[in-house]
Structure formats: structure tokens, C-alpha cells
Design a protein around this motif. Structure first.
Motif, short mmCIF file in Angstrom:
data_model
loop_
_atom_site.label_atom_id
_atom_site.label_comp_id
_atom_site.label_asym_id
_atom_site.label_seq_id
_atom_site.Cartn_x
_atom_site.Cartn_y
_atom_site.Cartn_z
N GLY A 1 24.40 21.76 -27.00
CA GLY A 1 23.24 22.65 -27.01
C GLY A 1 22.02 21.80 -26.70
N ASN A 2 20.95 21.98 -27.46
CA ASN A 2 19.78 21.12 -27.21
C ASN A 2 19.59 20.09 -28.32
N ALA A 3 20.74 19.53 -28.77
CA ALA A 3 20.66 18.51 -29.82
C ALA A 3 21.64 17.38 -29.53
N LEU A 4 21.45 16.27 -30.23
CA LEU A 4 22.43 15.19 -30.15
C LEU A 4 23.64 15.59 -30.99
N PRO A 5 24.85 15.28 -30.56
CA PRO A 5 26.04 15.68 -31.33
C PRO A 5 26.27 14.77 -32.55
N TRP A 6 25.52 13.72 -32.69
CA TRP A 6 25.76 12.74 -33.76
C TRP A 6 24.45 12.43 -34.48
N HIS A 7 24.61 11.80 -35.66
CA HIS A 7 23.43 11.27 -36.35
C HIS A 7 23.72 9.80 -36.62
N MET B 1 10.40 12.08 -20.33
CA MET B 1 11.47 13.00 -20.76
C MET B 1 11.28 14.38 -20.13
N GLY B 2 12.38 15.13 -20.07
CA GLY B 2 12.33 16.51 -19.61
C GLY B 2 11.86 17.44 -20.71
N GLU B 3 11.56 18.65 -20.32
CA GLU B 3 11.05 19.67 -21.24
C GLU B 3 12.01 19.91 -22.42
N ASN B 4 13.29 20.00 -22.12
CA ASN B 4 14.25 20.33 -23.19
C ASN B 4 14.35 19.20 -24.22
N THR B 5 14.30 17.98 -23.74
CA THR B 5 14.36 16.84 -24.65
C THR B 5 13.09 16.79 -25.51
N TYR B 6 11.95 17.08 -24.91
CA TYR B 6 10.71 17.10 -25.70
C TYR B 6 10.81 18.19 -26.79
N GLY C 1 15.82 11.04 -21.10
CA GLY C 1 16.66 12.23 -21.06
C GLY C 1 15.88 13.48 -20.74
N GLY C 2 16.62 14.60 -20.72
CA GLY C 2 18.07 14.70 -20.91
C GLY C 2 18.83 14.65 -19.60
N ALA C 3 19.93 15.42 -19.55
CA ALA C 3 20.86 15.33 -18.43
C ALA C 3 20.18 15.57 -17.09
N THR D 1 17.03 15.28 -16.28
CA THR D 1 16.08 14.21 -15.97
C THR D 1 16.80 12.92 -15.60
N TYR D 2 17.90 12.63 -16.30
CA TYR D 2 18.69 11.44 -15.95
C TYR D 2 19.19 11.55 -14.50
N GLU D 3 19.66 12.74 -14.16
CA GLU D 3 20.23 12.92 -12.82
C GLU D 3 19.17 12.67 -11.74
N LYS D 4 17.98 13.20 -11.97
CA LYS D 4 16.88 13.01 -11.01
C LYS D 4 16.45 11.54 -10.95
N ALA D 5 16.50 10.86 -12.10
CA ALA D 5 15.95 9.50 -12.19
C ALA D 5 16.94 8.41 -11.78
N ASN E 1 28.48 19.69 -24.86
CA ASN E 1 28.54 20.40 -23.58
C ASN E 1 27.47 19.91 -22.60
N VAL E 2 26.84 18.78 -22.92
CA VAL E 2 25.86 18.19 -21.99
C VAL E 2 26.34 16.77 -21.67
N TYR E 3 26.37 16.46 -20.39
CA TYR E 3 26.97 15.19 -19.94
C TYR E 3 25.98 14.35 -19.15
N1 LIG Z 1 22.35 11.13 -25.87
C1 LIG Z 1 21.14 10.84 -25.42
O1 LIG Z 1 20.78 9.65 -25.28
C2 LIG Z 1 20.20 11.97 -25.09
C3 LIG Z 1 18.88 11.70 -24.76
C4 LIG Z 1 18.04 12.78 -24.45
C5 LIG Z 1 18.52 14.07 -24.47
N2 LIG Z 1 19.82 14.29 -24.79
C6 LIG Z 1 20.39 15.63 -24.80
O2 LIG Z 1 20.23 16.20 -23.50
C7 LIG Z 1 20.15 17.63 -23.63
C8 LIG Z 1 18.94 18.13 -22.86
O3 LIG Z 1 19.16 17.90 -21.48
P1 LIG Z 1 18.58 18.90 -20.37
O4 LIG Z 1 19.14 18.48 -19.06
O5 LIG Z 1 18.79 20.28 -20.83
O6 LIG Z 1 17.01 18.70 -20.49
P2 LIG Z 1 15.82 17.78 -19.99
O7 LIG Z 1 16.19 16.88 -18.88
O8 LIG Z 1 15.18 17.23 -21.20
O9 LIG Z 1 14.84 18.92 -19.45
C9 LIG Z 1 15.16 19.63 -18.28
C10 LIG Z 1 14.14 20.70 -18.06
O10 LIG Z 1 12.85 20.18 -17.83
C11 LIG Z 1 12.20 20.94 -16.85
N3 LIG Z 1 11.91 20.26 -15.59
C12 LIG Z 1 11.31 20.85 -14.52
N4 LIG Z 1 11.23 20.01 -13.50
C13 LIG Z 1 11.78 18.88 -13.91
C14 LIG Z 1 12.02 17.65 -13.26
N5 LIG Z 1 11.68 17.41 -11.99
N6 LIG Z 1 12.64 16.66 -13.95
C15 LIG Z 1 13.01 16.87 -15.21
N7 LIG Z 1 12.83 18.04 -15.87
C16 LIG Z 1 12.21 19.03 -15.24
C17 LIG Z 1 13.14 22.02 -16.47
O11 LIG Z 1 12.78 23.14 -17.24
P3 LIG Z 1 12.87 24.62 -16.61
O12 LIG Z 1 14.33 24.83 -16.36
O13 LIG Z 1 12.29 25.47 -17.67
O14 LIG Z 1 12.09 24.58 -15.33
C18 LIG Z 1 14.47 21.49 -16.85
O15 LIG Z 1 15.42 22.48 -17.18
C19 LIG Z 1 20.10 17.92 -25.13
O16 LIG Z 1 21.41 18.20 -25.58
C20 LIG Z 1 19.66 16.58 -25.72
O17 LIG Z 1 20.07 16.42 -27.05
C21 LIG Z 1 20.67 13.27 -25.10
#
Ligand SMILES: NC(=O)c1ccc[n+]([C@@H]2O[C@H](COP(=O)([O-])OP(=O)(O)OC[C@H]3O[C@@H](n4cnc5c(N)ncnc54)[C@H](OP(=O)(O)O)[C@@H]3O)[C@@H](O)[C@H]2O)c1
Length: 166
Positions: free
Chosen positions: A30-36, A55-60, A109-111, A113-117, A136-138
Motif C-alpha cells: 500500500g502506501n507504507a513500508l512492510p517492516w519496522h 521524494m514523490g508525492e506518495n512517499t511524502y 522513493g517511492g517506486a 520516483t526511483y524508476e524516473k531517477a 505490492n510495491v517493487y
Molecule cells: N523501502 C523503501 O526504501 C521505500 C522508500 C520510499 C517509499 N517506499 C514505498 O514506496 C511506495 C510509494 O511509491 P509510489 O511509487 O506510489 O510513490 P512516489 O514515487 O512517492 O510518488 C509518486 C507520485 O508522485 C507524483 N509525481 C508526479 N510527477 C512525478 C514525477 N515526475 N516523479 C515522481 N513523482 C511524481 C505522482 O502523483 P500523481 O499520480 O497524483 O500525479 C506519482 O504517482 C510506498 O509503499 C512507500 O512505503 C519504500
């Protein structure tokens, strides 16, 4: 725009992707880390403190507030800068803004943003989580042959490796 057209980091500061993942590449559920794992969080703090985090919006949203003692850049379509965060609309703008801060640039992060970066990153700092957590996030696919391990530290729950682009 320059950053969109090419692979590799054209800037002075290093761009570092920092991530924790399981063997299967799970980074979230979901929008959380699976571990603590407090040790990994302490570790993350040590590495990123005093620098810039992007960071991306979802991670913030998942973190819920700016990370203290760091420049926080959030990539978001509609949020506004203020309250401790600088908002950018896309990754190239975020990297340009991060460069102006003159500190190391950590992509946290997250996924999405990592992919773009990934094409711009000079280093990957990966906490390889030992236990197999469901999620479910890779992390995006990457070619390990293109990355050289430059350091490795063993902890109880994870192994922290630094990779440099070959
Ligand atoms: N294990 C780790 O080290 C780690 C670290 C960080 C996060 N996470 C996990 O990653 C998951 C979140 O990943 P995510 O892919 O959903 O979210 P994310 O990368 O944090 O945010 C993605 C969202 O940001 C907005 N965005 C718009 N333009 C963008 C751009 N050019 N680059 C980046 N973001 C842009 C988009 O929102 P709109 O779709 O609204 O336009 C996009 O859906 C969560 O489960 C979190 O716990 C894990």
C-alpha cells in the motif's frame, strides 16, 4: 530539457538512490513500508542528514512531514512549497533545484520516483532486508552487472551495500 534527454548525471553533486528492499524487490505495501526496522531508519538518517532528499508525492504523504535537518524536495502535481518542503512538478526540475542546494542528493522513493531517477543515479545505497516481507510495491528492475559493490555492512535484519555505477 537537458536532463530528460540523456542518461547519466550531468551535475556536480552525486545523485544517490537510497532504498530498503527484500530479495524479491519489495519496497512497500500500500502506501507504507512492510517492516519496522529502527536500525535501518537510524541508518537512513545518518546517511541523509545534512543533505537533500527528493521524494514523490506518495512517499511524502506516507512520511507525513518534512524530514528534519535535510532539504526536502517533493515532486507533486498540485502541492505548493512551504512548511519545510520545496515542491517541484517533475524530476528534472527537482534535480536542478537540489543542485542549487549544493549538498548530496538522495532520492528516497517511492517506486515511481526511483524508476524516473535510476538513469541519473551515480550510486545505489541498498538495505537488503533479510526476511521475506509481503508487499505490492517493487523497486524497478535494474541490471546488477552495471553496478559495482563498493562497501558492505552487515546488520541483524539487513545488509547495507553501496553500489557505484560502472
Ligand atoms: N523501502 C523503501 O526504501 C521505500 C522508500 C520510499 C517509499 N517506499 C514505498 O514506496 C511506495 C510509494 O511509491 P509510489 O511509487 O506510489 O510513490 P512516489 O514515487 O512517492 O510518488 C509518486 C507520485 O508522485 C507524483 N509525481 C508526479 N510527477 C512525478 C514525477 N515526475 N516523479 C515522481 N513523482 C511524481 C505522482 O502523483 P500523481 O499520480 O497524483 O500525479 C506519482 O504517482 C510506498 O509503499 C512507500 O512505503 C519504500
Amino acid at each position: 530539457m537537458l536532463l530528460v534527454a540523456q542518461t547519466g548525471n550531468p551535475m556536480k553533486q552525486d545523485i544517490i538512490i537510497i532504498v530498503a528492499m527484500t530479495r524479491r524487490g519489495v519496497i512497500g505495501n500500500g502506501n507504507a513500508l512492510p517492516w519496522h526496522l529502527p536500525e535501518d531508519l537510524r541508518h537512513f538518517k545518518r546517511e541523509t542528514r545534512g543533505n537533500t532528499v527528493v521524494m514523490g508525492e506518495n512517499t511524502y504523504r506516507s512520511i507525513g512531514k518534512p524530514l528534519p535537518e535535510r532539504n526536502n524536495i517533493v515532486i507533486s502535481p498540485d502541492r505548493r512549497s512551504g512548511g519545510g518542503i520545496t515542491v517541484c512538478r517533475d524530476l528534472p526540475t527537482a534535480l536542478g533545484t537540489a543542485q542549487s542546494f549544493g549538498k548530496k542528493i538522495f532520492i528516497i522513493g517511492g517506486a515511481y520516483t526511483y524508476e524516473k531517477a535510476l538513469p541519473y543515479a551515480d550510486y545505489l545505497y541498498i538495505s537488503h532486508i533479510k526476511k521475506d516481507y509481503e508487499g505490492n510495491v517493487y523497486f524497478p528492475e535494474f541490471d546488477p552487472d552495471r553496478w559495482e559493490v563498493i562497501s558492505s555492512e552487515e546488520y541483524d535484519d539487513f545488509c547495507f551495500k553501496k553500489y557505484k555505477r560502472r
